[in-house]
Scaffold this motif. Structure first.
Motif, PDB file in Angstrom:
ATOM      1  N   LYS A 106      62.624  16.319  35.358  1.00  0.00           N
ATOM      2  CA  LYS A 106      63.352  15.949  34.150  1.00  0.00           C
ATOM      3  C   LYS A 106      63.659  17.187  33.306  1.00  0.00           C
ATOM      4  O   LYS A 106      64.576  17.199  32.517  1.00  0.00           O
ATOM      5  N   HIS A 107      62.847  18.216  33.480  1.00  0.00           N
ATOM      6  CA  HIS A 107      62.983  19.358  32.586  1.00  0.00           C
ATOM      7  C   HIS A 107      63.962  20.397  33.085  1.00  0.00           C
ATOM      8  O   HIS A 107      63.728  21.593  32.982  1.00  0.00           O
ATOM      9  N   ILE A 108      65.041  19.942  33.694  1.00  0.00           N
ATOM     10  CA  ILE A 108      66.080  20.877  34.097  1.00  0.00           C
ATOM     11  C   ILE A 108      67.039  21.025  32.929  1.00  0.00           C
ATOM     12  O   ILE A 108      67.598  20.053  32.462  1.00  0.00           O
ATOM     13  N   GLY A 109      67.192  22.231  32.472  1.00  0.00           N
ATOM     14  CA  GLY A 109      68.109  22.464  31.368  1.00  0.00           C
ATOM     15  C   GLY A 109      67.455  22.176  30.038  1.00  0.00           C
ATOM     16  O   GLY A 109      66.469  21.467  29.960  1.00  0.00           O
ATOM     17  N   TYR A 128      68.395  20.711  26.415  1.00  0.00           N
ATOM     18  CA  TYR A 128      69.456  20.038  25.651  1.00  0.00           C
ATOM     19  C   TYR A 128      69.001  19.724  24.227  1.00  0.00           C
ATOM     20  O   TYR A 128      69.525  18.806  23.613  1.00  0.00           O
ATOM     21  N   ASP A 129      68.032  20.477  23.741  1.00  0.00           N
ATOM     22  CA  ASP A 129      67.485  20.186  22.419  1.00  0.00           C
ATOM     23  C   ASP A 129      68.558  20.111  21.331  1.00  0.00           C
ATOM     24  O   ASP A 129      68.387  19.413  20.342  1.00  0.00           O
TER      25      ASP A 129
END
Lengths: 291, 281
Positions: free
Chosen positions: A4-7, A9-10
């Motif tokens: 899930k932690h690809i990229g 986007y915060d």
């Protein structure tokens, strides 16, 4: 590593945090700042810092303490009645009766009527000269002469409580009903085969199943009821003799009628602190359920 | 297992009482709205109107300079614009935020906690600085600034409900999309948004009803037909010296109509949404 932690986007949060900061964060901080001053609504002279004086005075102010008591009494009776009535109605409407679906559908009516319309509607019903309640009770011989339901100290708060219960019991009923309908029928049938009677079934299966829903609805309603403003403002404006002046009404009058926003803010902060305790309880219950 | 007959009879009796309890106050409001003033100011009351009179509705809905109709129709319009703007702004910023909070949970959950927490605080905690700010920037009595103020309650509500709905969309669907080399925009628009649509509609309707219902901020921050919303106009009618009860009742019926009709139509979805607010199955 979690896929899930690809990229990152915060930045998607930025617009929301920005608006929350402007309409929630900033005003809340300002209210806290005001609470340490003697600020006026109409700035005749610049506000001076008064330290903790507003808070110290708050706990000696009979009007304020009385308004908290009114909020508490209102919340207690309203929520107690709504939960009792709402749960009973949910249990009734869960029975296989003819026409029960239509009645379930009617539950949405009180919920959908706007709060102000509800207040106005009951104000008309309680009207001391031409109200429907007076007329009905008179025609049936329960009263000798018309009563000023909202105008006398003994009946005002009770009358408002009934009006609030009419609108909000439906929310409790719908919540509990939804919970009841998710109860697997086989569970009850199995218990009955094992020889349990209706009461045993209710207390060992049904009640534990719906209890979390009742819990959440209760705390949610307490939080709402403690904050009560709209219905009282339209029905009595806090009168007669301050018998229906709730915390929110008192603070509103202090800040906007008496123009004292310094002490008004202090009262508001005290109320926030009290309600925060309830919110924390609520969040604890919800989190426990999600786990 | 069959219930004894007397239990069934009691149950039907209770159901009849319940129906009377739910219907009679609102039915009386509707009857008042189509009664003549004379019927509503006799002792004892005339329960069934001597004639059906729609003149109150006509008066409220007819425009004329400085008439009651003009104020009411403006309020209707203001209520609609304010509610729609507040909900559009809130959804625009909370859909991406809710997605992020759901997919990349962790420390950011605190933001959700803060949103729920502030949603439950009393408006009295925010209204004083809001009032001062709106006065200073000459933004009082303005539908758009009222809509921004409404975001303080609508926005936390939306992000709260939307986040739990995004949780229900399987991440595997997005993964497939990532493997195909799709960017963020594609993932959101092609996968998440279509699946989120039913929930989004429910949240939007609930938020609209909330904004339509709002009285406190509107009473404080609006003062004329420029921005006054329906609840403010109705509250003024009800607490003023107005003795034309049929007119007040008609205003109430008109203000209730949209939420009641929507409520009846979208009942199933709304109840699911209401329940999801606190109770997750």
């Amino acid at each position: 590593m979690n896929r899930k932690h690809i990229g990152n986007y915060d930045y998607l949060l930025i617009p929301m945090i920005l608006i929350m900061g402007i309409v929630i964060g900033w005003p809340l901080i300002q209210t806290v700042i005001y609470s340490f001053t003697d600020a006026q609504l109409l700035e005749i002279q610049p506000a001076q810092s008064v330290g903790l004086q507003n808070f110290a005075k708050a706990f000696q102010n009979k009007g304020f303490l009385n308004s908290l008591r009114v909020s508490g009494v209102f919340a207690f009776f309203v929520v107690f009645s709504e939960v009792l009535l709402g749960t009973s109605v949910a249990l009734l409407l869960n029975e296989p009766l003819k026409g029960v679906k239509i009645v379930r559908g009617l539950l949405i009516l009180p919920w959908a009527v706007p709060t102000i319309v509800n207040a106005m509607m009951w104000r008309l019903i309680y009207n001391p000269e031409y109200g429907a309640l007076n007329s009905l009770l008179y025609q049936w011989g329960f009263i000798e002469k018309y009563v000023s339901w909202l105008g006398s100290a003994n009946t005002a708060l009770g009358s408002i409580i009934i009006a609030d219960v009419w609108k909000n019991f439906s929310l409790v009923a719908m919540t509990v009903l939804a919970s009841l309908q998710s109860l697997p029928e086989q569970q009850i049938e199995a218990a009955k085969i094992d020889g349990a009677n209706s009461w045993q079934c209710f207390f060992t299966i049904t009640l534990p199943h719906i209890l979390p829903a009742i819990e959440v609805a209760t705390v949610m309603r307490i939080i709402e009821a403690i904050k009560v403003f709209d219905i009282i403002q339209v029905m009595t404006k806090g009168g007669p003799a301050n018998k229906t002046r709730s915390g929110s009404i008192f603070i509103y009058q202090e800040a906007f009628t008496n123009s004292r926003i310094g002490s008004g803010s202090a009262y508001a902060i005290i109320m926030v602190a009290l309600i925060s305790i309830l919110i924390i309880i609520y969040l604890k219950i919800v989190n426990r359920k999600e786990r | 297992m069959r219930k004894p007959l007397y239990v069934r009879i009691l149950q039907y009796l209770a159901m009849v009482l319940l129906v009377i309890f739910i219907i009679s106050p609102f039915l009386w409001l509707v009857i008042m709205s189509v009664s003549t003033s004379a019927d509503l100011t006799t002792k004892p009351l005339r329960w069934i109107p001597s004639q059906i009179d729609f003149s109150s509705f006509k008066e409220l809905l007819t425009m004329g300079d400085n008439s009651r109709g003009e104020l009411f129709v403006s309020a209707l319009r203001n209520s609609l614009t304010t509610a729609l703007s507040a909900v559009s702004i809130s959804l625009l910023v909370t859909v991406p935020a809710a997605w992020l909070l759901s997919r990349y949970s962790g420390k950011k959950n605190m933001i959700l906690g803060i949103a729920i927490f502030t949603f439950m605080l009393p408006p009295i905690a925010y209204c004083i600085p809001m009032y001062k700010t709106l006065v200073r920037f000459k933004l009082m009595d303005n539908s758009f600034s009222l809509a921004i103020v409404y975001c303080s309650m609508i926005l936390p509500f939306c992000v709260w409900l939307l986040k739990s709905n995004v949780d229900d969309i399987p991440f595997e669907l997005e993964e497939a999309c990532i493997i195909d080399g799709a960017g963020l925009w594609d993932r959101l628009v092609r996968i998440v948004l279509p699946l989120l649509m039913p929930a989004l509609a429910t949240v939007a309707i609930m938020a609209l009803i909330q904004a339509w219902d709002e009285y406190f901020y509107a009473m404080l921050f609006t003062s004329s037909k420029n921005a006054m919303t329906l609840p403010v106009v109705i509250a003024n009618l009800a607490s003023g010296r107005q003795s034309r009860y049929n007119l007040i009742a008609a205003a109430g019926v008109l203000a209730s109509a949209p939420p009641v009709i929507i409520g009846m139509i979208c009942q199933k979805a709304l109840i699911r949404g209401l329940v999801a607010g606190g109770v997750k199955e």
